[in-house]
Design an enzyme around this catalytic site. Structure first.
Site, PDB file in Angstrom:
ATOM      1  N   ILE A 112       0.853  -1.198   0.000  1.00 34.55           N
ATOM      2  CA  ILE A 112       0.000   0.000   0.000  1.00 34.55           C
ATOM      3  C   ILE A 112       0.884   1.243   0.000  1.00 34.55           C
ATOM      4  O   ILE A 112       0.630   2.223  -0.685  1.00 34.55           O
ATOM      5  CB  ILE A 112      -0.907   0.038   1.243  1.00 34.55           C
ATOM      6  CG1 ILE A 112      -1.891  -1.129   1.237  1.00 34.55           C
ATOM      7  CG2 ILE A 112      -1.646   1.358   1.301  1.00 34.55           C
ATOM      8  CD1 ILE A 112      -2.745  -1.212   2.489  1.00 34.55           C
ATOM      9  N   GLY A 113       1.956   1.202   0.793  1.00 33.74           N
ATOM     10  CA  GLY A 113       2.822   2.379   0.871  1.00 33.74           C
ATOM     11  C   GLY A 113       4.181   2.000   1.423  1.00 33.74           C
ATOM     12  O   GLY A 113       4.322   0.937   2.020  1.00 33.74           O
ATOM     13  N   GLY A 120       7.858   3.824   3.266  1.00 31.34           N
ATOM     14  CA  GLY A 120       8.591   5.004   3.741  1.00 31.34           C
ATOM     15  C   GLY A 120      10.068   4.650   3.760  1.00 31.34           C
ATOM     16  O   GLY A 120      10.482   3.757   3.039  1.00 31.34           O
ATOM     17  N   SER A 179      12.233   3.188   6.117  1.00 25.32           N
ATOM     18  CA  SER A 179      12.529   1.797   6.492  1.00 25.32           C
ATOM     19  C   SER A 179      11.237   1.048   6.791  1.00 25.32           C
ATOM     20  O   SER A 179      11.241   0.014   7.437  1.00 25.32           O
ATOM     21  CB  SER A 179      13.378   1.820   7.764  1.00 25.32           C
ATOM     22  OG  SER A 179      12.653   2.548   8.744  1.00 25.32           O
ATOM     23  N   SER A 180      10.099   1.593   6.332  1.00 25.23           N
ATOM     24  CA  SER A 180       8.841   0.912   6.649  1.00 25.23           C
ATOM     25  C   SER A 180       7.992   0.700   5.404  1.00 25.23           C
ATOM     26  O   SER A 180       8.151   1.410   4.404  1.00 25.23           O
ATOM     27  CB  SER A 180       8.055   1.702   7.696  1.00 25.23           C
ATOM     28  OG  SER A 180       8.199   3.082   7.462  1.00 25.23           O
ATOM     29  N   VAL A 207       3.793  -0.651   4.239  1.00 27.23           N
ATOM     30  CA  VAL A 207       2.457  -1.073   4.664  1.00 27.23           C
ATOM     31  C   VAL A 207       1.912  -1.987   3.576  1.00 27.23           C
ATOM     32  O   VAL A 207       1.904  -1.607   2.402  1.00 27.23           O
ATOM     33  CB  VAL A 207       1.514   0.128   4.887  1.00 27.23           C
ATOM     34  CG1 VAL A 207       0.119  -0.359   5.274  1.00 27.23           C
ATOM     35  CG2 VAL A 207       2.056   1.038   5.984  1.00 27.23           C
ATOM     36  N   LYS A 230       1.852  -3.245   8.886  1.00 18.68           N
ATOM     37  CA  LYS A 230       2.929  -2.263   8.782  1.00 18.68           C
ATOM     38  C   LYS A 230       4.216  -2.935   9.244  1.00 18.68           C
ATOM     39  O   LYS A 230       4.266  -3.490  10.335  1.00 18.68           O
ATOM     40  CB  LYS A 230       2.636  -1.036   9.657  1.00 18.68           C
ATOM     41  CG  LYS A 230       3.696   0.056   9.565  1.00 18.68           C
ATOM     42  CD  LYS A 230       3.203   1.315  10.250  1.00 18.68           C
ATOM     43  CE  LYS A 230       4.228   2.419  10.252  1.00 18.68           C
ATOM     44  NZ  LYS A 230       3.692   3.641  10.913  1.00 18.68           N
ATOM     45  N   ASP A 256       1.986  17.343  13.336  1.00 24.37           N
ATOM     46  CA  ASP A 256       2.335  17.215  11.922  1.00 24.37           C
ATOM     47  C   ASP A 256       1.154  16.648  11.129  1.00 24.37           C
ATOM     48  O   ASP A 256       1.313  15.829  10.238  1.00 24.37           O
ATOM     49  CB  ASP A 256       3.573  16.315  11.771  1.00 24.37           C
ATOM     50  CG  ASP A 256       4.096  16.295  10.332  1.00 24.37           C
ATOM     51  OD1 ASP A 256       4.734  15.300   9.930  1.00 24.37           O
ATOM     52  OD2 ASP A 256       3.811  17.264   9.600  1.00 24.37           O
TER      53      ASP A 256
END
Ligand SMILES: Cn1cc(Nc2nc(NC3CCCCC3)c3c(C#N)c[nH]c3n2)cn1
Length: 280
Positions: free
Chosen positions: A17-18, A20, A22-23, A25, A40, A132
């Site tokens: 799905i996504g 980042g 070092s992560s 999903v 995740k 944020d």
């Protein structure tokens, strides 16, 4: 390998799905129940103790908020030296992707606004300030908006193959003037109260509502970062508010986007505002 094992339970990966830094999903299928979840994954190989602690804090807060509807459900998680896995409910689409795809019908704006206010009120009631907030933090789950993270651990961007990634991560378009100014005095200078700090999330929510209403954020047109930060903090830079169908909506926008924190309304006051309370 298209399988993920969390606490000995097998999940088949359907899609990413996504991702980042070092992560990642994943959308996954739990073979046993044939139910869909989001997992995740965080790679801890090159994470330092501060990062690891920030993820542990995010998980602790997520667990503490599980009884609140507008917060994403966490079903299971696994933390090891090398990785973190979070098994969570899977939403249909995040608000950032949704808003990129289509303009919101004017009668739906109030629906989304109420849900965002309620979700952020939940974390404020637990003493958490996001600082944020942006559309990518909100997720549609069965038609309702839920908050997926609390700004404690670093965030993820949606897996958009298109090169022109106007990524929501690290965008300054939703940042409040006081956050920009306080991040200057790095000696932990936020002696201001929780009540004042909550207002930073109100500014960000105002920017999200502005984007939903006008199709752009208040300072989006200023592309130079320095100039953007200055405009956000400069009271002489007047934000434009064109008239829309509902004058109460324009009033909400004007109040959320007041630079003086003391003048800015609280979430509670916004829930009592005629725009929210006068309709059904
Ligand atoms: C098509 N689409 C389906 C979803 N569903 C979804 N996305 C999640 N994160 C996305 C990661 C990329 C940025 C946007 C949020 C999570 C999640 C976390 N964290 C927990 N549950 C989730 N469900 C999102 N877009």
């Amino acid at each position: 390998k298209n399988q993920i094992h969390v606490k000995g339970v097998n999940y088949s990966i359907i899609k990413v799905i996504g991702k980042g830094g070092s992560s990642k999903v994943y959308q996954v299928l739990h073979e046993g129940s044939k139910k869909i979840f989001a997992v995740k994954y965080v790679d801890l190989e090159c994470a330092d103790d501060v990062i690891i602690q920030s993820y542990k804090n995010e998980i602790t807060v997520l667990q503490r908020l599980q009884n609140k509807d507008p917060i994403i459900k966490l079903y299971d998680y696994e933390i090891s030296q090398s990785h973190i896995y979070l098994v969570m409910e899977c939403g249909s689409i995040d608000l950032a992707s949704f808003l990129r795809r289509k303009r919101v019908q004017k009668e739906d704006i109030l629906f989304y606004w109420r849900q965002m206010l309620t979700a952020v009120q939940c974390i404020h009631d637990e003493g958490i300030i996001h600082r944020d907030l942006k559309p990518a933090n909100f997720l549609f789950v069965e038609g309702s908006l839920k908050l997926i993270d609390f700004g404690i651990a670093n965030s993820i961007q949606s897996d958009r193959t298109s090169v022109t990634r106007e990524s929501q991560v690290g965008t300054l378009n939703y940042m409040s003037p006081e956050t920009i100014q306080s991040s200057g005095d790095s000696h932990g200078g936020d002696h201001t109260s929780m009540k004042i700090n909550c207002k930073s999330d109100v500014w960000s929510l105002g920017c999200i509502l502005y984007y939903i209403t006008y199709g752009k954020t208040p300072f989006q047109s200023i592309t130079n970062t320095m100039m953007k930060l200055q405009a956000i903090c400069n009271p002489d830079y007047k934000i434009q508010f064109s008239d829309v169908h509902d004058s109460n909506l324009v009033d909400v926008l004007k109040r959320c986007l007041v630079r003086d924190v003391k003048e800015r309304p609280s979430i509670k006051e916004l829930l009592d505002h005629p725009y929210v309370s006068s309709k059904t």
